[in-house]
Design an enzyme around this catalytic site. Structure first.
Site, PDB file in Angstrom:
ATOM      1  N   ILE A  14      -1.868 -13.703 -11.213  1.00 46.46           N
ATOM      2  CA  ILE A  14      -2.230 -12.743 -12.262  1.00 46.46           C
ATOM      3  C   ILE A  14      -1.051 -11.827 -12.621  1.00 46.46           C
ATOM      4  CG2 ILE A  14      -3.116 -10.826 -10.840  1.00 46.46           C
ATOM      5  CD1 ILE A  14      -5.646 -10.892 -12.644  1.00 46.46           C
TER       6      ILE A  14
ATOM      7  N   ASN B 172       3.749 -15.212   2.400  1.00 41.92           N
ATOM      8  CA  ASN B 172       3.837 -13.895   3.012  1.00 41.92           C
ATOM      9  C   ASN B 172       2.772 -13.802   4.100  1.00 41.92           C
ATOM     10  OD1 ASN B 172       5.878 -13.044   1.226  1.00 41.92           O
ATOM     11  ND2 ASN B 172       4.372 -12.502  -0.325  1.00 41.92           N
TER      12      ASN B 172
ATOM     13  N   GLY C 293       4.511  -8.403   3.000  1.00 44.13           N
ATOM     14  CA  GLY C 293       4.031  -8.314   1.626  1.00 44.13           C
ATOM     15  C   GLY C 293       2.716  -9.016   1.370  1.00 44.13           C
ATOM     16  N   GLN C 294       2.023  -9.440   2.431  1.00 44.29           N
ATOM     17  CA  GLN C 294       0.724 -10.109   2.204  1.00 44.29           C
ATOM     18  C   GLN C 294      -0.313  -9.067   1.795  1.00 44.29           C
ATOM     19  OE1 GLN C 294      -0.893 -12.437   5.471  1.00 44.29           O
ATOM     20  NE2 GLN C 294      -2.574 -13.199   4.199  1.00 44.29           N
TER      21      GLN C 294
ATOM     22  N   HIS D 280      -2.113 -18.273   1.241  1.00 47.76           N
ATOM     23  CA  HIS D 280      -1.723 -18.795  -0.072  1.00 47.76           C
ATOM     24  C   HIS D 280      -0.241 -19.113  -0.069  1.00 47.76           C
ATOM     25  CE1 HIS D 280      -1.869 -14.388  -0.021  1.00 47.76           C
ATOM     26  NE2 HIS D 280      -0.777 -14.398  -0.755  1.00 47.76           N
TER      27      HIS D 280
HETATM   28  P1  5GP Z   1       0.609 -11.751  -1.476  1.00 48.12           P
HETATM   29  O1  5GP Z   1       1.150 -10.427  -1.906  1.00 48.12           O
HETATM   30  O2  5GP Z   1      -0.616 -11.580  -0.582  1.00 48.12           O
HETATM   31  O3  5GP Z   1       1.616 -12.690  -0.885  1.00 48.12           O
HETATM   32  O4  5GP Z   1       0.125 -12.486  -2.785  1.00 48.12           O
HETATM   33  C1  5GP Z   1      -1.089 -12.221  -3.402  1.00 48.12           C
HETATM   34  C2  5GP Z   1      -0.921 -12.601  -4.836  1.00 48.12           C
HETATM   35  O5  5GP Z   1      -2.205 -12.697  -5.421  1.00 48.12           O
HETATM   36  C3  5GP Z   1      -0.131 -11.581  -5.654  1.00 48.12           C
HETATM   37  O6  5GP Z   1       1.017 -12.203  -6.189  1.00 48.12           O
HETATM   38  C4  5GP Z   1      -1.126 -11.143  -6.723  1.00 48.12           C
HETATM   39  O7  5GP Z   1      -0.529 -10.921  -7.970  1.00 48.12           O
HETATM   40  C5  5GP Z   1      -2.128 -12.278  -6.742  1.00 48.12           C
HETATM   41  N1  5GP Z   1      -3.465 -11.884  -7.116  1.00 48.12           N
HETATM   42  C6  5GP Z   1      -4.185 -10.843  -6.609  1.00 48.12           C
HETATM   43  N2  5GP Z   1      -5.402 -10.786  -7.170  1.00 48.12           N
HETATM   44  C7  5GP Z   1      -5.456 -11.824  -8.041  1.00 48.12           C
HETATM   45  C8  5GP Z   1      -6.473 -12.291  -8.929  1.00 48.12           C
HETATM   46  O8  5GP Z   1      -7.572 -11.746  -9.035  1.00 48.12           O
HETATM   47  N3  5GP Z   1      -6.188 -13.389  -9.690  1.00 48.12           N
HETATM   48  C9  5GP Z   1      -4.986 -14.031  -9.591  1.00 48.12           C
HETATM   49  N4  5GP Z   1      -4.804 -15.100 -10.376  1.00 48.12           N
HETATM   50  N5  5GP Z   1      -4.008 -13.615  -8.770  1.00 48.12           N
HETATM   51  C10 5GP Z   1      -4.234 -12.530  -8.006  1.00 48.12           C
END
Ligand code: 5GP
Length: 110
Positions: A29, A83, A89-90, A96
């Site tokens: 997103i 992450n 940064g998770q 994922h």
């Molecule tokens: P992290 O920071 O945990 O490695 O990555 C989480 C990712 O999920 C972030 O890049 C964030 O932009 C994405 N994200 C969080 N909420 C949503 C959502 O509701 N929809 C989508 N498509 N991505 C999301």
């Protein structure tokens, strides 16, 4: 349960680029590159630290799907990021794999 489970269950929308019975890939997103996909198992595994032997085939399945998804998106060069934990940064506790590409990526990451 996280927001990603809601995406898996189609309770909230996402721009899905690949789906099968075991995994889902959708556009981030808040993209950090021209192409920014999140590839997730449908099974709720909170982080890479929680992967067990039971998940061996599942996680292998995700890895096999990466080149297929990359081809579909016309990505010949890209970066995979997982992450793990807050300081890395998770922000979502459902494992994922970020697939990032479409521009030159700096190294080392911050
Ligand atoms: P992290 O920071 O945990 O490695 O990555 C989480 C990712 O999920 C972030 O890049 C964030 O932009 C994405 N994200 C969080 N909420 C949503 C959502 O509701 N929809 C989508 N498509 N991505 C999301």
């Amino acid at each position: 349960m996280t927001i990603f489970t809601k995406i898996i269950n189609k309770e909230i929308p996402a721009d899905i680029v690949y789906e099968d019975e075991l995994c889902l890939a959708f556009k981030d997103i808040k993209p950090q590159a021209p192409v920014h996909i999140l590839l997730i198992p449908k099974k709720e595994i909170s982080s890479s630290q929680e992967i067990t032997k039971e998940d061996q085939n599942l996680m292998g399945h995700l890895m096999v799907k990466i080149p297929e998804i990359a081809k579909q998106l016309n990505l010949s060069t890209y970066r995979l990021v997982v992450n793990t934990g807050e300081d890395a940064g998770q922000t979502v506790s459902h494992i994922h794999i970020h697939i990032l590409g479409g521009r030159k990526l700096g190294w080392p990451p911050g």
